[in-house]
Design a protein around this motif. Structure first.
Motif, PDB file in Angstrom:
ATOM      1  N   VAL A 164       2.920 -16.222 -30.656  1.00 17.44           N
ATOM      2  CA  VAL A 164       3.947 -15.200 -30.441  1.00 17.44           C
ATOM      3  C   VAL A 164       3.380 -13.785 -30.604  1.00 17.44           C
ATOM      4  O   VAL A 164       3.589 -12.927 -29.733  1.00 17.44           O
ATOM      5  CB  VAL A 164       5.163 -15.449 -31.357  1.00 17.44           C
ATOM      6  CG1 VAL A 164       6.097 -14.247 -31.354  1.00 17.44           C
ATOM      7  CG2 VAL A 164       5.913 -16.704 -30.900  1.00 17.44           C
ATOM      8  N   PRO A 165       2.642 -13.474 -31.678  1.00 16.71           N
ATOM      9  CA  PRO A 165       2.039 -12.124 -31.758  1.00 16.71           C
ATOM     10  C   PRO A 165       0.998 -11.879 -30.668  1.00 16.71           C
ATOM     11  O   PRO A 165       0.870 -10.745 -30.188  1.00 16.71           O
ATOM     12  CB  PRO A 165       1.392 -12.108 -33.150  1.00 16.71           C
ATOM     13  CG  PRO A 165       2.075 -13.176 -33.924  1.00 16.71           C
ATOM     14  CD  PRO A 165       2.420 -14.234 -32.918  1.00 16.71           C
ATOM     15  N   ALA A 166       0.285 -12.941 -30.267  1.00 18.62           N
ATOM     16  CA  ALA A 166      -0.762 -12.770 -29.258  1.00 18.62           C
ATOM     17  C   ALA A 166      -0.198 -12.365 -27.902  1.00 18.62           C
ATOM     18  O   ALA A 166      -0.920 -11.814 -27.066  1.00 18.62           O
ATOM     19  CB  ALA A 166      -1.570 -14.059 -29.122  1.00 18.62           C
ATOM     20  N   MET A 167       1.100 -12.602 -27.674  1.00 20.95           N
ATOM     21  CA  MET A 167       1.731 -12.253 -26.406  1.00 20.95           C
ATOM     22  C   MET A 167       1.965 -10.755 -26.253  1.00 20.95           C
ATOM     23  O   MET A 167       2.259 -10.281 -25.152  1.00 20.95           O
ATOM     24  CB  MET A 167       3.090 -12.965 -26.278  1.00 20.95           C
ATOM     25  CG  MET A 167       2.975 -14.447 -26.042  1.00 20.95           C
ATOM     26  SD  MET A 167       4.508 -15.400 -26.342  1.00 20.95           S
ATOM     27  CE  MET A 167       5.790 -14.226 -25.966  1.00 20.95           C
ATOM     28  N   LEU A 168       1.837  -9.993 -27.318  1.00 25.46           N
ATOM     29  CA  LEU A 168       2.241  -8.587 -27.332  1.00 25.46           C
ATOM     30  C   LEU A 168       1.672  -7.767 -26.181  1.00 25.46           C
ATOM     31  O   LEU A 168       2.408  -6.968 -25.571  1.00 25.46           O
ATOM     32  CB  LEU A 168       1.880  -7.954 -28.676  1.00 25.46           C
ATOM     33  CG  LEU A 168       2.420  -6.543 -28.920  1.00 25.46           C
ATOM     34  CD1 LEU A 168       3.948  -6.515 -28.850  1.00 25.46           C
ATOM     35  CD2 LEU A 168       1.950  -6.018 -30.280  1.00 25.46           C
ATOM     36  N   PRO A 169       0.374  -7.905 -25.815  1.00 23.62           N
ATOM     37  CA  PRO A 169      -0.139  -7.091 -24.706  1.00 23.62           C
ATOM     38  C   PRO A 169       0.543  -7.373 -23.363  1.00 23.62           C
ATOM     39  O   PRO A 169       0.445  -6.559 -22.446  1.00 23.62           O
ATOM     40  CB  PRO A 169      -1.626  -7.473 -24.644  1.00 23.62           C
ATOM     41  CG  PRO A 169      -1.940  -8.031 -25.988  1.00 23.62           C
ATOM     42  CD  PRO A 169      -0.692  -8.706 -26.441  1.00 23.62           C
ATOM     43  N   MET A 170       1.225  -8.498 -23.246  1.00 24.65           N
ATOM     44  CA  MET A 170       1.871  -8.855 -21.980  1.00 24.65           C
ATOM     45  C   MET A 170       3.335  -8.421 -21.940  1.00 24.65           C
ATOM     46  O   MET A 170       4.010  -8.601 -20.916  1.00 24.65           O
ATOM     47  CB  MET A 170       1.786 -10.377 -21.760  1.00 24.65           C
ATOM     48  CG  MET A 170       0.360 -10.896 -21.756  1.00 24.65           C
ATOM     49  SD  MET A 170       0.208 -12.651 -21.285  1.00 24.65           S
ATOM     50  CE  MET A 170       1.113 -13.476 -22.600  1.00 24.65           C
ATOM     51  N   ILE A 171       3.828  -7.862 -23.038  1.00 20.65           N
ATOM     52  CA  ILE A 171       5.236  -7.490 -23.145  1.00 20.65           C
ATOM     53  C   ILE A 171       5.396  -6.004 -22.862  1.00 20.65           C
ATOM     54  O   ILE A 171       4.953  -5.151 -23.632  1.00 20.65           O
ATOM     55  CB  ILE A 171       5.796  -7.808 -24.553  1.00 20.65           C
ATOM     56  CG1 ILE A 171       5.492  -9.248 -24.953  1.00 20.65           C
ATOM     57  CG2 ILE A 171       7.296  -7.527 -24.592  1.00 20.65           C
ATOM     58  CD1 ILE A 171       6.156 -10.292 -24.106  1.00 20.65           C
TER      59      ILE A 171
END
Length: 304
Positions: A84-91
């Protein structure tokens, strides 16, 4: 539509591959030999009546992707703490995260981290498996996605996402009561996965045995009672309907958690029977059958 699939295993790989085939710009987030195979040979998808290879982007670093329109969250729930935190650059400001994980509250991890307004809860109905690195096998004709706004409202983003799936040949329907949708699937999944994993047997072996039928029915009744006590508007015939569905598909009955425990892999126990126990405690409803399933499987939850 620009789409990223966070966890391009069997389920994420199938939907991501179909979306790419349907003309969307898809990036698959994968790792290890599976990622290497996708990069070198493409993603092969095998169904009952077709076989095709999808050429699409793949990486193990979400930071290389950048903001997208839609993120499919399809990792196993026990990976959420890292994924979930690793998704941040895609948000980005207009990104939607569609959670297609097992469980009744799995989407809340993404909602807490990225904001509830970003996240749509959903349920995926598909029988898929990884046959090897870069190869996804999808079985049967029962493929469907159901998702919706947490408050049941109609929204342009839901309509746009649904249309994108349908254009790619993926049946997609919107729900104005997504909690009911999640709990209806959950009653089936938590029961079959929990009982099969506990017994190390398949449902075609268990259901005809009176002693195990009582366990199966007890597990379902508990989940139904907990759901109703939690304010979920479940169908009054849900237990009987679910049993009849299982009886009509015994030869095809699979559960990924059952396969995982036999293979010594980690289990989605906390998202399934553990969630029943927690919800029961919150609602003041006893869950003795699920307590036993949870306690008996917990030593194996991290795999071997």
């Amino acid at each position: 539509m620009r789409i990223a699939v966070m966890g391009a295993g069997s389920i994420g790989g199938y939907f991501g591959g179909k979306l790419s085939q349907g003309g969307n710009e898809v990036t698959l987030i994968a790792r290890g030999a599976h990622l290497d195979a996708i990069r070198s040979r493409g993603l092969k998808i095998i169904t009952d009546d077709s076989e095709f290879i999808v050429e699409c982007k793949a990486t193990d670093d979400p930071g290389q992707v950048g903001p997208v329109d839609l993120v499919l969250l399809t990792v196993k729930t026990y990976h959420n703490q890292e994924a979930v935190p690793a998704m941040l650059p895609m948000i980005g400001s207009n990104t939607t995260v569609l959670c297609l994980q097992n469980g009744i509250d799995s989407f809340e991890a993404a909602a807490r981290f990225h904001g509830g307004e970003k996240v749509l809860p959903g349920a995926a109905y598909v029988d898929g498996s990884l046959k090897g690195p870069g190869v996804v096998r999808q079985i049967g004709n029962d493929v469907e996605l159901v998702f919706g706004e947490p408050d049941g409202a109609e929204s342009p983003r839901c309509e746009a996402i649904s249309a994108t799936f349908r254009k790619a040949g993926i049946p997609a329907n919107l729900s104005n009561n997504i909690q009911r949708t999640l709990w209806t699937k959950f009653l089936y999944i938590a029961t079959t996965a929990g009982v099969m994993s506990l017994s190390r047997q398949t449902m075609d072996h268990l259901l005809p045995l009176p002693e195990w039928r009582r366990v199966i029915m007890g597990c379902m009744e508990e989940i139904n009672t907990v759901g109703l006590a939690s304010g979920v508007d479940l169908d009054q015939n849900i237990v009987q309907d679910t049993i009849e569905y299982i009886e009509g598909a015994l030869d095809e009955m699979h559960a990924s958690m059952h396969a995982d425990i036999l293979a010594g892999r980690p289990l989605e126990l906390e998202a399934l029977n553990g969630a029943v126990v927690r919800a029961g405690e919150s609602a003041g409803v006893p869950t003795p059958t699920n307590n036993v399933i949870y306690a008996a499987l917990k030593p194996f939850a991290s795999g071997s």
